[in-house]
Design an enzyme around this catalytic site. Sequence first.
Site, PDB file in Angstrom:
ATOM      1  N   GLU A 288       0.824  -0.861  -0.131  1.00  0.00           N
ATOM      2  CA  GLU A 288      -0.252   0.076  -0.065  1.00  0.00           C
ATOM      3  C   GLU A 288       0.635   1.171  -0.060  1.00  0.00           C
ATOM      4  O   GLU A 288       0.114   2.282  -0.589  1.00  0.00           O
ATOM      5  CB  GLU A 288      -1.129  -0.003   1.353  1.00  0.00           C
ATOM      6  CG  GLU A 288      -2.168  -0.994   0.673  1.00  0.00           C
ATOM      7  CD  GLU A 288      -2.974  -0.380   1.857  1.00  0.00           C
ATOM      8  OE1 GLU A 288      -4.075  -0.730   1.548  1.00  0.00           O
ATOM      9  OE2 GLU A 288      -2.881   0.488   3.264  1.00  0.00           O
ATOM     10  N   HIS A 309       9.649 -26.303  -1.385  1.00  0.00           N
ATOM     11  CA  HIS A 309       9.172 -27.727  -2.259  1.00  0.00           C
ATOM     12  C   HIS A 309       8.092 -27.287  -2.744  1.00  0.00           C
ATOM     13  O   HIS A 309       7.145 -28.449  -3.349  1.00  0.00           O
ATOM     14  CB  HIS A 309       8.643 -28.768  -1.084  1.00  0.00           C
ATOM     15  CG  HIS A 309      10.141 -29.367  -0.307  1.00  0.00           C
ATOM     16  ND1 HIS A 309      10.233 -30.535  -0.294  1.00  0.00           N
ATOM     17  CD2 HIS A 309      10.406 -28.689   1.057  1.00  0.00           C
ATOM     18  CE1 HIS A 309      11.039 -31.120   0.363  1.00  0.00           C
ATOM     19  NE2 HIS A 309      11.997 -29.295   1.077  1.00  0.00           N
ATOM     20  N   LYS A 423     -13.472  -0.506  -4.174  1.00  0.00           N
ATOM     21  CA  LYS A 423     -14.727  -0.338  -3.378  1.00  0.00           C
ATOM     22  C   LYS A 423     -16.319   0.205  -4.167  1.00  0.00           C
ATOM     23  O   LYS A 423     -17.305   0.898  -4.576  1.00  0.00           O
ATOM     24  CB  LYS A 423     -14.189   1.095  -2.093  1.00  0.00           C
ATOM     25  CG  LYS A 423     -13.652  -0.047  -1.358  1.00  0.00           C
ATOM     26  CD  LYS A 423     -13.113   1.052   0.050  1.00  0.00           C
ATOM     27  CE  LYS A 423     -12.386   0.516   0.902  1.00  0.00           C
ATOM     28  NZ  LYS A 423     -11.661   1.770   2.229  1.00  0.00           N
TER      29      LYS A 423
END
Length: 434
Positions: A288, A309, A423
Amino acid sequence: MAIKLKTDYLNGFVEDHEYSLIKSAVAAAHETLIEKGDPAEKPIGWMTLPVDYDKEEFDRIEAAAKKIQKSCDIFIAIGIGGSYLGARAAIEFVKGANYNAMKKETPDVYFAGNTIDPDALHDLLSLCEGKDICINVISKSGSTTEPAAAFRVFRELLEKKYGEAGAKERIFVTTDKKDVPGKLKHFAIEKGYETFVVPDDIGGRYSVLSAVGLLPIAVAGCDIKKMMQGAEKAMRDFSSTDIEKNDCYKYAAIRNLLLRKGYEIEMFVSYKPSFMYMNEWLKQLFGESEGKDKKGLFPASVIYSTDLHSMGQYLQDGRRIIFETVVDVLESNYSVKVPFDASNIDNLNFLADKDFHYVNKQALLGTLDAHVSGGVPNVVLELDKMDEENFGYTVYFFELACALSGYIGGVNPFNQPGVEVYKKNMFKLLGKPE
């Protein structure tokens, strides 16, 4: 407590003379960082928080934590982003990834309001059946969709279970300082909930050592005074602007030097599963703060040796766009040794009586050599151990490094304009009134 930067695994990737070339950019970034500005636009209160935090509120946080510990089996922190990641990172850092499953005198701590997934919410509600519950909603405005919706659900649950008067004693609100009608603080006062403050001069992802993170952390039995002491030590240790005397500033410089060389991804690496949510906090902090204006390193994370792995092949032989930042914890909290086995069917008797911490360290050293030989630069940060003081110290180190690094890279490390786009689209699809 301390973090020590090791540059041994940067040989051939960053040359000594390059540090002198970036010194002026570091100095300019420092001046920009400390320059006073509007707290709403430049929230840098976290820089002095370890010494000038509100002592009266701190005492109330500790008192509330003790009250919660005595009155509930399950404590739920409701928040998203910086309103939950830091607290969860702290609890797992200090108490371990299996905190809720361990035998203890403190409540289980769960987190809600960080997703809109109904299955996750249903599972948490199921865990609450037959249990005494307290909640802490953490939101500056009170209108962020994910935590606000979850708060409705758990407030309704508590009021049905305890009645409105009983629920009042079990709901704690961390929100804006201002009492404005239609906002969470005003609602909390009307309802009679105890409130704590989201500081005006500290942004969410920098807020873990404020009331935002401290109440859940204290409920889990962590010593929050020691956390603040660790942060204060870091504040004093990293006060120099000389990158040869300040490992925090030198780390910020290295990140930018590597980015300029085409290393676009920073892989945060730990060999401790209990560091996983610290990695998640780091990804939010740096993502951010730096990811804007089409700039910034992409933060990713792994836990080794587990992810060797799965991601190990790519790190060893994939595209050379990644560098690793390895947090090497020098001391484990517990000792477990590899047993001797007479059958030796796994051919591991050569490890008999060796401590797992030692084996883990050899995996770290072997991986460092392997990845560097494959062309992957590695920054190593040695951390003494995982306890409260070192958590506070580590948080301050990375917050300062992140803010400085953002300014070196030419972005504002304190805003997040891109977060608002999803949003707006979501609200439009949901039919939210203008």
